[in-house]
Design a protein around this motif. Sequence first.
Motif, PDB file in Angstrom:
ATOM      1  N   ALA A   1       0.836  -1.203   0.000  1.00 20.81           N
ATOM      2  CA  ALA A   1       0.000   0.000   0.000  1.00 20.81           C
ATOM      3  C   ALA A   1       0.870   1.252   0.000  1.00 20.81           C
ATOM      4  O   ALA A   1       0.630   2.192  -0.776  1.00 20.81           O
ATOM      5  CB  ALA A   1      -0.941  -0.002   1.206  1.00 20.81           C
ATOM      6  N   SER A   2       1.878   1.283   0.868  1.00 20.62           N
ATOM      7  CA  SER A   2       2.805   2.422   0.876  1.00 20.62           C
ATOM      8  C   SER A   2       3.601   2.479  -0.413  1.00 20.62           C
ATOM      9  O   SER A   2       3.855   3.565  -0.956  1.00 20.62           O
ATOM     10  CB  SER A   2       3.745   2.329   2.080  1.00 20.62           C
TER      11      SER A   2
ATOM     12  N   TYR B   1      -1.287  -2.337 -10.197  1.00 24.50           N
ATOM     13  CA  TYR B   1      -2.698  -2.280 -10.610  1.00 24.50           C
ATOM     14  C   TYR B   1      -3.120  -3.588 -11.285  1.00 24.50           C
ATOM     15  O   TYR B   1      -4.246  -4.056 -11.103  1.00 24.50           O
ATOM     16  CB  TYR B   1      -2.932  -1.108 -11.556  1.00 24.50           C
ATOM     17  N   ALA B   2      -2.243  -4.168 -12.081  1.00 24.61           N
ATOM     18  CA  ALA B   2      -2.584  -5.412 -12.767  1.00 24.61           C
ATOM     19  C   ALA B   2      -2.794  -6.555 -11.776  1.00 24.61           C
ATOM     20  O   ALA B   2      -3.656  -7.414 -11.981  1.00 24.61           O
ATOM     21  CB  ALA B   2      -1.486  -5.772 -13.769  1.00 24.61           C
ATOM     22  N   ARG B   3      -2.022  -6.557 -10.698  1.00 26.91           N
ATOM     23  CA  ARG B   3      -2.076  -7.653  -9.739  1.00 26.91           C
ATOM     24  C   ARG B   3      -2.954  -7.359  -8.530  1.00 26.91           C
ATOM     25  O   ARG B   3      -3.200  -8.253  -7.713  1.00 26.91           O
ATOM     26  CB  ARG B   3      -0.655  -7.984  -9.275  1.00 26.91           C
ATOM     27  N   GLY B   4      -3.358  -6.093  -8.378  1.00 23.12           N
ATOM     28  CA  GLY B   4      -4.136  -5.731  -7.200  1.00 23.12           C
ATOM     29  C   GLY B   4      -3.318  -5.783  -5.930  1.00 23.12           C
ATOM     30  O   GLY B   4      -3.817  -6.179  -4.875  1.00 23.12           O
ATOM     31  N   LEU B   5      -2.057  -5.373  -6.007  1.00 23.40           N
ATOM     32  CA  LEU B   5      -1.171  -5.365  -4.851  1.00 23.40           C
ATOM     33  C   LEU B   5      -1.118  -3.962  -4.261  1.00 23.40           C
ATOM     34  O   LEU B   5      -0.660  -3.017  -4.906  1.00 23.40           O
ATOM     35  CB  LEU B   5       0.242  -5.797  -5.248  1.00 23.40           C
ATOM     36  N   GLY B   6      -1.618  -3.801  -3.031  1.00 20.65           N
ATOM     37  CA  GLY B   6      -1.572  -2.516  -2.355  1.00 20.65           C
ATOM     38  C   GLY B   6      -2.675  -1.566  -2.760  1.00 20.65           C
ATOM     39  O   GLY B   6      -2.785  -0.479  -2.201  1.00 20.65           O
ATOM     40  N   LEU B   7      -3.478  -1.960  -3.741  1.00 16.58           N
ATOM     41  CA  LEU B   7      -4.613  -1.167  -4.210  1.00 16.58           C
ATOM     42  C   LEU B   7      -5.573  -2.102  -4.933  1.00 16.58           C
ATOM     43  O   LEU B   7      -5.279  -3.267  -5.175  1.00 16.58           O
ATOM     44  CB  LEU B   7      -4.144  -0.027  -5.127  1.00 16.58           C
ATOM     45  N   THR B   8      -6.724  -1.592  -5.263  1.00 16.37           N
ATOM     46  CA  THR B   8      -7.720  -2.416  -5.944  1.00 16.37           C
ATOM     47  C   THR B   8      -7.280  -2.684  -7.383  1.00 16.37           C
ATOM     48  O   THR B   8      -6.846  -1.766  -8.080  1.00 16.37           O
ATOM     49  CB  THR B   8      -9.083  -1.701  -5.950  1.00 16.37           C
TER      50      THR B   8
END
Length: 275
Positions: free
Chosen positions: A153-154, A178-185
């Motif tokens: 997320a950071s 963004y493609a993997r949904g790591l730290g964000l939707t």
Amino acid sequence: MADPTTTQALPNPVPAGARATGKSAVPQVAGMNTLQAELGNLPPALAKVKIAALEGDGTAVWDLATREADGRGMPRDLSVAAKLFEKLASSGYAPAQYKLAGHYEKGSGVVRDLDKAKLWYGRAAEQGHARSMHNLAVLYAENPAANGKPDFASAASWFRQGAEFGVRDSQYNLGVLYARGLGLTQDLIQSYAWFSAAASQGDDDAGKKRDDVANKLSPADLASAKSLAANFKPRKIDAAVNEPPAPKMPVSAPMSLLGAPMPGAVPFTAPPRRS
């Protein structure tokens, strides 16, 4: 894809088009007299620079720090370089904070300490130093937090800020997150847009990833993604914060060949991308 590295390993990570604000960015440095012993063996050609540095002239301190770090006109001394960068960093100068963070990241002339690297990258990043935004993001993405997992997320937050300032590899890494949904939707439209931004700066890997993402989008979503990419304009970088000063004065001393190249950047495992 290769593993990411921080921008210390990149020759020109800050995009062209930075504009100086006209303000004097290099501060006066207090307490330089404590480094008299460390600067005692400088070549005679650097006598005037040394005097200016000991008087607290920030540009002269930067000049000596980079010379010590590179072995330019003198034997290389990473320990003295780190001390000089720390004096200037403690005075609030973002490029020196970035350099000092790199010393702590690699253990160059200091004991390796990623917490201190994060601290100094963070201080520079808060001032708008784009390379530090990216490097801070990489450290968050690569190193486990208190819960034993990377803080994506950071990482995503700082990659986004670097990406908005036009740092190509922040754009790529943000596309990955963004493609993997790591730290964000997970958001393939955003992923496409950021891969596209990096590709427009000549990143072939980003172009391939953009095309991969495009194949997963509906025609309507692809049109939205292309529109988003076409309308992206990077934020203006403040050159006074991001670009180091010119040398205080030219020195004719020959470049020393002593010392090895700067240590390579620490390899990273997540996200899988060189930065």
